[in-house]
Scaffold this motif. Structure first.
Motif, short mmCIF file in Angstrom:
data_model
loop_
_atom_site.label_atom_id
_atom_site.label_comp_id
_atom_site.label_asym_id
_atom_site.label_seq_id
_atom_site.Cartn_x
_atom_site.Cartn_y
_atom_site.Cartn_z
N UNK A 71 95.33 -88.06 18.98
CA UNK A 71 95.76 -87.32 20.17
C UNK A 71 97.13 -86.67 19.99
N UNK A 72 98.02 -87.32 19.28
CA UNK A 72 99.35 -86.75 19.07
C UNK A 72 99.29 -85.47 18.23
N UNK A 73 98.40 -85.45 17.27
CA UNK A 73 98.24 -84.26 16.44
C UNK A 73 97.60 -83.12 17.23
N UNK A 74 96.65 -83.46 18.09
CA UNK A 74 95.97 -82.44 18.89
C UNK A 74 96.89 -81.83 19.93
N UNK A 75 97.95 -82.54 20.33
CA UNK A 75 98.88 -82.04 21.35
C UNK A 75 99.95 -81.11 20.81
N UNK A 76 99.98 -80.89 19.52
CA UNK A 76 101.01 -80.04 18.93
C UNK A 76 100.85 -78.62 19.46
N UNK A 77 101.92 -78.07 20.09
CA UNK A 77 101.81 -76.71 20.62
C UNK A 77 101.76 -75.68 19.49
N UNK A 78 100.89 -74.68 19.66
CA UNK A 78 100.75 -73.62 18.67
C UNK A 78 101.39 -72.34 19.18
N UNK A 79 101.01 -71.95 20.40
CA UNK A 79 101.55 -70.73 21.01
C UNK A 79 101.52 -70.91 22.51
N UNK A 80 102.66 -70.95 23.14
CA UNK A 80 102.72 -71.15 24.59
C UNK A 80 102.08 -72.47 24.98
N UNK A 81 101.07 -72.40 25.84
CA UNK A 81 100.38 -73.62 26.25
C UNK A 81 99.18 -73.95 25.37
N UNK A 82 98.91 -73.13 24.38
CA UNK A 82 97.80 -73.38 23.45
C UNK A 82 98.20 -74.47 22.47
N UNK A 83 97.40 -75.53 22.44
CA UNK A 83 97.67 -76.64 21.52
C UNK A 83 96.75 -76.53 20.31
N UNK A 84 97.04 -77.35 19.31
CA UNK A 84 96.24 -77.35 18.09
C UNK A 84 94.80 -77.78 18.39
N UNK A 85 94.63 -78.77 19.23
CA UNK A 85 93.29 -79.24 19.57
C UNK A 85 92.49 -78.20 20.33
N UNK A 86 93.11 -77.55 21.30
CA UNK A 86 92.42 -76.52 22.07
C UNK A 86 92.10 -75.30 21.20
N UNK A 87 93.03 -74.90 20.38
CA UNK A 87 92.81 -73.77 19.48
C UNK A 87 91.69 -74.07 18.49
N UNK A 88 91.67 -75.28 17.96
CA UNK A 88 90.63 -75.65 17.02
C UNK A 88 89.26 -75.70 17.71
N UNK A 89 89.22 -76.18 18.94
CA UNK A 89 87.97 -76.21 19.70
C UNK A 89 87.42 -74.81 19.93
N UNK A 90 88.29 -73.88 20.27
CA UNK A 90 87.87 -72.49 20.47
C UNK A 90 87.38 -71.89 19.16
N UNK A 91 88.08 -72.17 18.07
CA UNK A 91 87.66 -71.69 16.75
C UNK A 91 86.31 -72.29 16.35
N UNK A 92 86.13 -73.57 16.62
CA UNK A 92 84.86 -74.24 16.30
C UNK A 92 83.70 -73.63 17.08
N UNK A 93 83.93 -73.34 18.35
CA UNK A 93 82.90 -72.70 19.17
C UNK A 93 82.56 -71.31 18.63
N UNK A 94 83.56 -70.56 18.22
CA UNK A 94 83.33 -69.23 17.66
C UNK A 94 82.55 -69.27 16.36
N UNK A 95 82.88 -70.22 15.50
CA UNK A 95 82.15 -70.36 14.22
C UNK A 95 80.71 -70.74 14.49
N UNK A 96 80.48 -71.65 15.44
CA UNK A 96 79.12 -72.06 15.76
C UNK A 96 78.32 -70.89 16.34
N UNK A 97 78.89 -70.18 17.30
CA UNK A 97 78.18 -69.05 17.91
C UNK A 97 77.90 -67.96 16.87
N UNK A 98 78.85 -67.68 16.01
CA UNK A 98 78.65 -66.68 14.97
C UNK A 98 77.58 -67.07 13.97
#
Length: 86
Positions: A21-48
């Motif tokens: 959880x601590x790694x997933x909470x690392x902020x990437x850009x503004x309120x976007x965290x590493x966990x949320x960004x990776x989840x969005x990327x994972x969804x995009x790869x799956x849909x593609x």
């Protein structure tokens, strides 16, 4: 096989991020965290990859079904001499 490999790597990293959880909470850009960004990327790869798989299956298998449903060349017309009339 490619579909499985392409989606297994992002899924495995997502599982690791959900356990750490601590790694997933690392902020990437503004309120976007590493966990949320990776989840969005994972969804995009799956849909593609699903979209690519669907296109490939339709291109490979559709030509096998076309002669049966349409009067495309290569399909012989039905033999009317065998028709049973009463």
């Amino acid at each position: 096989m490619v579909f499985l490999a392409l989606n297994a790597v992002p899924f495995a990293v997502g599982v690791v991020l959900s356990c750490a959880a601590e790694l997933a909470k690392v902020p990437v850009y503004g309120r976007l965290t590493l966990g949320l960004g990776w989840g969005i990327l994972e969804l995009g790869v799956f849909a593609g990859s699903v979209w690519r798989y669907e296109n490939r299956v339709m291109r490979v298998c559709d030509h096998l079904e076309r002669p049966l449903t349409s009067g495309a060349s290569g399909a012989s017309p039905p033999d009317e001499s065998r028709a049973v009339t009463r």
